[in-house]
Write an enzyme that holds these catalytic residues in place. Structure first.
Site, PDB file in Angstrom:
ATOM      1  N   TYR A 113      -2.798 -20.557 -13.695  1.00  0.00           N
ATOM      2  CA  TYR A 113      -4.259 -20.487 -13.788  1.00  0.00           C
ATOM      3  C   TYR A 113      -4.755 -19.088 -13.427  1.00  0.00           C
ATOM      4  CZ  TYR A 113      -3.933 -21.291  -8.715  1.00  0.00           C
ATOM      5  OH  TYR A 113      -3.611 -21.206  -7.391  1.00  0.00           O
ATOM      6  N   ARG A 121      -2.113 -16.796 -11.555  1.00  0.00           N
ATOM      7  CA  ARG A 121      -1.087 -17.256 -10.630  1.00  0.00           C
ATOM      8  C   ARG A 121       0.060 -17.899 -11.401  1.00  0.00           C
ATOM      9  NH1 ARG A 121      -0.945 -18.504  -5.645  1.00  0.00           N
ATOM     10  NH2 ARG A 121       0.992 -17.411  -5.965  1.00  0.00           N
ATOM     11  N   HIS A 150       2.375 -25.840  -3.514  1.00  0.00           N
ATOM     12  CA  HIS A 150       2.186 -25.475  -2.109  1.00  0.00           C
ATOM     13  C   HIS A 150       2.966 -26.436  -1.220  1.00  0.00           C
ATOM     14  CE1 HIS A 150      -1.260 -22.684  -2.724  1.00  0.00           C
ATOM     15  NE2 HIS A 150      -1.467 -23.435  -3.794  1.00  0.00           N
ATOM     16  N   TYR A 210      -7.082 -27.394 -10.226  1.00  0.00           N
ATOM     17  CA  TYR A 210      -7.037 -28.125  -8.965  1.00  0.00           C
ATOM     18  C   TYR A 210      -8.190 -29.118  -8.911  1.00  0.00           C
ATOM     19  CZ  TYR A 210      -3.745 -24.804  -6.829  1.00  0.00           C
ATOM     20  OH  TYR A 210      -2.647 -24.043  -6.507  1.00  0.00           O
TER      21      TYR A 210
END
Lengths: 235, 188
Positions: A145, A155, A160, A106
């Site tokens: 990740y 995950r 999202h 991210y």
């Protein structure tokens, strides 16, 4: 159906506040029962975002942060339809998305996973549904990740999603997963959803949506809480 | 059966709600991008833009505490208010203030149907699989607060958890996820 119970979260589908395997819930889930609330004007309405001018590249994450080239990774296009619990389309409602890059990293500075950032990929975008409740955006398939929940926790690939609908009780934040991901079985965030609801979070690969020589197509349809297709006294 | 009743029945086909998932810790660059200094235009901020000299502009400020009374630095708060005159939707993350405050600048809502004025807050964070709704009432509305049906439905010892205290220049509203002072959350 009474004003009180209408639009409640479906407990046969939705996750509980507390889910021990997802350890962050232990100190953050409300411990006392929620109070039932008779809806007032405030709960029967919500923000409508009709005046917002979305940027021309807001729905194309493969292009909206280009600095010196194309982002790395597998290009995908995601289509879907947003409806309410009656199946009625939710037109002109805002969808915001954010995700990791193809390497599972991210942009957010809190994310210190040792995987490369992509200078040409921010990982966020948004779109509005059309008059029939349909939406579409282009992005790069996000990578898996690691995270600190438990030993060797990873995950699954996910995007999202944030949606509004037309009243504050239809507000939804969720995650879209990909078919056949072996990590889903081990992911407490996904597993916290009751069995009846889990499949609904997995997008479907669709060859008809796939754009030849360009992008793989996935479908992710969304059902918001509520039974009213039109806003109530929002203006 | 008349045809229109058949159609009605079809329309009542219930679709299963899409399940909620946590907002996670990394929403900053997407949902609150300008506040978190990312290069992406924010559609939603924490300040109302209506300019009206007759309105009562207020600041609502607070922190969110976990079950061990530590302030939460990765929560996102949304504010929605609608009194039939002014509507405002705001959003703010607790990750940019040194003490993890959230803050909103808005117009104080008016009373609707003799109920006490309030704004709705929605609380999202890592560790919440499903968001939480609460309300902010105001400490200087004693008369309306005392007769408000929602406030009176709350056990007296918990009522103060959702009444913001007027302090110098702002209303302070702290949110406690758990424990003795746990904030009242609503099924909305």
């Amino acid at each position: 159906m009474s004003d009180l119970m209408e639009n409640s979260f479906d407990i046969e589908v939705q996750p509980s506040h507390l889910y021990l395997a997802y350890t962050s819930t232990i100190l953050r889930a409300p411990s006392k029962p929620l109070l039932l609330l008779k809806k007032s004007l405030t709960e029967k309405t919500g923000p409508l975002f009709e005046d917002f001018n979305l940027g021309i590249l807001d729905n194309d994450l493969t292009k909206n942060a280009i600095k010196n080239g194309e982002p790395i990774g597998e290009r995908i296009v995601v289509h879907g339809k947003v409806v309410n619990e009656k199946g009625q389309p939710m037109p002109h409602t805002l969808i915001e998305i954010w995700q990791a890059n193809a390497a599972g990293r991210y942009v957010h500075k809190v994310d210190q996973h040792d995987a490369p950032l992509d200078p040409n990929f921010l990982g966020t975008g948004r779109c509005m549904t059309d008059s029939e409740g349909n939406y579409r955006f282009y992005t790069i398939k996000p990578g898996a990740y690691p995270w600190g929940n438990h030993h060797n926790a990873w995950r699954p690939n996910h995007i999202h999603f944030s949606l509004f609908g037309n009243e504050i009780s239809s507000r939804l934040i969720t995650q879209m997963y990909f078919p056949g991901d072996p990590l889903l079985e081990y992911d407490p965030i996904y597993q916290a959803v009751k069995a009846k609801g889990r499949e609904l979070l997995i997008s479907k690969f669709d060859l008809n949506l796939t754009e030849p020589d360009f992008a793989l197509g996935y479908r992710f349809d969304i059902v918001l809480r509520g039974h009213n297709a039109t806003p109530f006294e929002n203006r | 059966m008349p045809l229109h009743l058949k159609i009605d029945k079809t329309m009542n086909t219930t679709k299963t709600q899409t399940p909620s998932q946590t907002v996670g810790p990394y929403f900053g660059y997407g949902l609150t991008s300008e506040q978190y200094l990312y290069d992406f235009k924010s559609l939603i901020t924490n300040k109302i833009t209506i300019l009206d000299s007759n309105s009562d502009y207020i600041t609502i400020k607070g922190k969110i505490f976990d079950g061990e009374n530590n302030p939460i630095s990765d929560a996102m708060i949304e504010l929605w208010q609608n009194d039939g005159h002014n509507r405002f939707f705001g959003r703010f993350g607790t990750g940019t203030d040194a003490e993890n405050h959230f803050v909103f600048q808005t117009i104080k809502p008016k009373s609707v149907e003799n109920q006490a004025p309030f704004v709705t807050l929605i609380v999202f964070m890592r560790g919440q699989l499903i968001h939480s709704y609460t309300r902010v009432y105001f400490s200087d509305e004693e008369v309306l607060n005392a007769q408000d049906t929602v406030l009176n439905a709350i056990p007296a010892e918990r009522r103060n958890t959702i009444i913001a205290q007027k302090k110098a220049g702002c209303y302070e509203f702290n949110i406690y996820m758990q424990g003795e002072n746990e904030t009242v959350f609503f099924a909305v």
